[in-house]
Design a protein around this motif. Structure first.
Motif, PDB file in Angstrom:
ATOM      1  N   ALA A 153      -9.567  -5.721  -8.542  1.00 24.26           N
ATOM      2  CA  ALA A 153      -8.021  -4.655  -9.089  1.00 24.26           C
ATOM      3  C   ALA A 153      -8.774  -3.628  -9.935  1.00 24.26           C
ATOM      4  O   ALA A 153      -9.332  -3.897 -10.426  1.00 24.26           O
ATOM      5  CB  ALA A 153      -7.943  -5.619  -9.898  1.00 24.26           C
TER       6      ALA A 153
ATOM      7  N   ALA B 175      -3.914  -7.946  -8.898  1.00 25.70           N
ATOM      8  CA  ALA B 175      -3.236  -7.368  -9.752  1.00 25.70           C
ATOM      9  C   ALA B 175      -3.197  -7.309 -11.233  1.00 25.70           C
ATOM     10  O   ALA B 175      -3.230  -8.241 -11.548  1.00 25.70           O
ATOM     11  CB  ALA B 175      -1.547  -7.510  -8.681  1.00 25.70           C
TER      12      ALA B 175
ATOM     13  N   VAL C  50       1.255  -7.332  -5.407  1.00 27.58           N
ATOM     14  CA  VAL C  50       1.708  -5.847  -5.714  1.00 27.58           C
ATOM     15  C   VAL C  50       3.050  -6.383  -7.067  1.00 27.58           C
ATOM     16  O   VAL C  50       3.572  -6.084  -6.851  1.00 27.58           O
ATOM     17  CB  VAL C  50       2.148  -4.830  -4.905  1.00 27.58           C
TER      18      VAL C  50
ATOM     19  N   ASP D  55       1.267  -2.780  -0.095  1.00 22.90           N
ATOM     20  CA  ASP D  55       0.968  -2.183  -1.266  1.00 22.90           C
ATOM     21  C   ASP D  55       3.384  -1.931  -0.944  1.00 22.90           C
ATOM     22  O   ASP D  55       3.614  -1.995  -0.552  1.00 22.90           O
ATOM     23  CB  ASP D  55       0.973  -1.490  -1.195  1.00 22.90           C
TER      24      ASP D  55
END
Length: 372
Positions: A99, A157, A220, A287
């Motif tokens: 991330a 994330a 996501v 995504d």
């Protein structure tokens, strides 16, 4: 013996070309555009994460231990760091998720997760500081996750000043229990950037945000929600909410057998996926797409598939918690797809996972008029 459950959702499938592709289906919105693909870089070895950075480069991990930046315009790969892996990598282990901070000025951090130790017995989350083209000052954030050569989860994330970490069930070895509050495996974890437990976690003494996961490899944050993809017998897309239980190993996919329904009714925290593939397609990275450049993908989760060698578009309804329909693209054109990321311009990038130093990053863009 696992019982066969009824098919809950229907998947639309149409074959597409390998380099110039478009989908025309009754459920596509007006104004759908044709898509073209361009290989921007190749000769990679098992890329696992591609993430769009605040520097407008693609940040990439490769499973053997390398972190690199990729110029999306030229495809030039600039290695940044080789992460020491005492085992190297085998199976699903090695250097996995990453991330990248959305704001290097405020938080100059890059987080990674990798396995190490004999037979990949440990999974570790680390934080690096990025400055002047280098990653330095490693800090261990979490170091007591059970690892294995399979089912490590390992997607990261960043949401605000918190880091979410997906962990797998490690094939249910050595106490890796997705249902146990004392195990970090089979969970979505939430941690402060310094490794401490956020005070507003469901249990202020635990990193656990949700439980009951088998092998979540996509994560996501969009629409003020955290979405996850998960490998199961029935593969899943989930909306991750604090304190919820996503069933594994008691429930696989949508609760459908009498035993699963009974388990679901006995636990008010039990939560069904918002979409389930039956049979599974091995979802990996994901995504969110909400750009006008490719209107047919607007308000969609783009999901990479390993087993069925495709990119899936899971269109969300306006409530952002249910799926309108799912389309499949680029079928077997690039073989196994590991991850996907979206640029601010609306172009989409995906990476393959085929090995033998033959992996690629491919750009997906609309066919623009006036181009030859």
């Amino acid at each position: 013996m696992r019982q066969v459950k009824p098919l809950i959702l229907f998947l639309l499938v149409l074959p597409l070309g390998t380099t110039l592709s478009c989908v025309e289906q009754p459920m596509e919105p007006p104004g759908a555009v044709a898509l073209q693909t361009t290989v921007i870089t190749q000769n990679l070895q098992f890329p696992w994460e591609i993430a769009w950075g605040p520097d407008n480069f693609i940040w990439m991990t490769e499973k053997f231990g390398r972190i690199s930046r990729v110029n999306p315009a030229t495809g030039v790969v600039t290695p940044l760091l080789d992460v020491p892996l005492s085992l190297g990598f085998s199976g699903e282990s090695g250097l996995l998720g990453m991330a990248v901070s959305p704001d290097f000025t405020r938080w100059p951090y890059v987080f990674i997760v990798h396995t190490l130790g004999p037979s990949s017995t440990v999974e570790m989350v680390e934080r690096y500081t990025y400055s002047n083209g280098a990653l330095t000052s490693p800090v261990v954030i979490i170091n007591n996750i059970i690892g294995n050569i399979q089912h490590d989860g390992s997607r990261l994330a960043i949401v605000g000043d918190k880091l979410f970490v997906s962990t797998g069930d490690a094939m249910l070895v050595r106490g890796a229990d997705p249902q146990s509050s004392s195990s970090l495996n089979g969970k979505i974890l939430r941690v402060n950037f310094d490794g401490s437990i956020p005070a507003d976690n469901p249990d202020p003494h635990s990193l656990v945000w949700s439980r009951g996961h088998r092998n979540p490899q996509g994560l996501v944050f969009a629409n003020n929600r955290l979405y996850s993809t998960e490998h199961g017998g029935d593969d899943e897309v989930n909306v991750i909410k604090p304190g919820k239980n996503y069933g594994w190993p008691l429930i696989d996919g949508v609760a459908g057998t009498p035993e699963e329904i009974q388990v679901a009714m006995s636990d008010p925290a039990m939560t069904n996926p918002i979409f389930s593939w039956v049979p599974g397609m091995a979802p990996s990275g994901m995504d969110y797409y909400n750009n006008d450049a490719i209107p047919q993908w607007k308000n969609s989760l783009l999901v990479a598939s390993l087993k069925l060698e495709s990119l899936y578009d899971a269109r969300l309804n306006p409530d952002n918690e249910t799926v309108l329909h799912v389309n499949r693209y680029f079928i077997s054109a690039f073989h196994r797809i590991r991850d996907v990321c979206v640029s601010p311009s609306g172009d989409v990038y995906m990476c393959t996972s085929n090995g033998n130093n033959q992996d690629q990053i491919i750009r997906i863009s609309p066919v623009r008029t006036g181009r030859s």
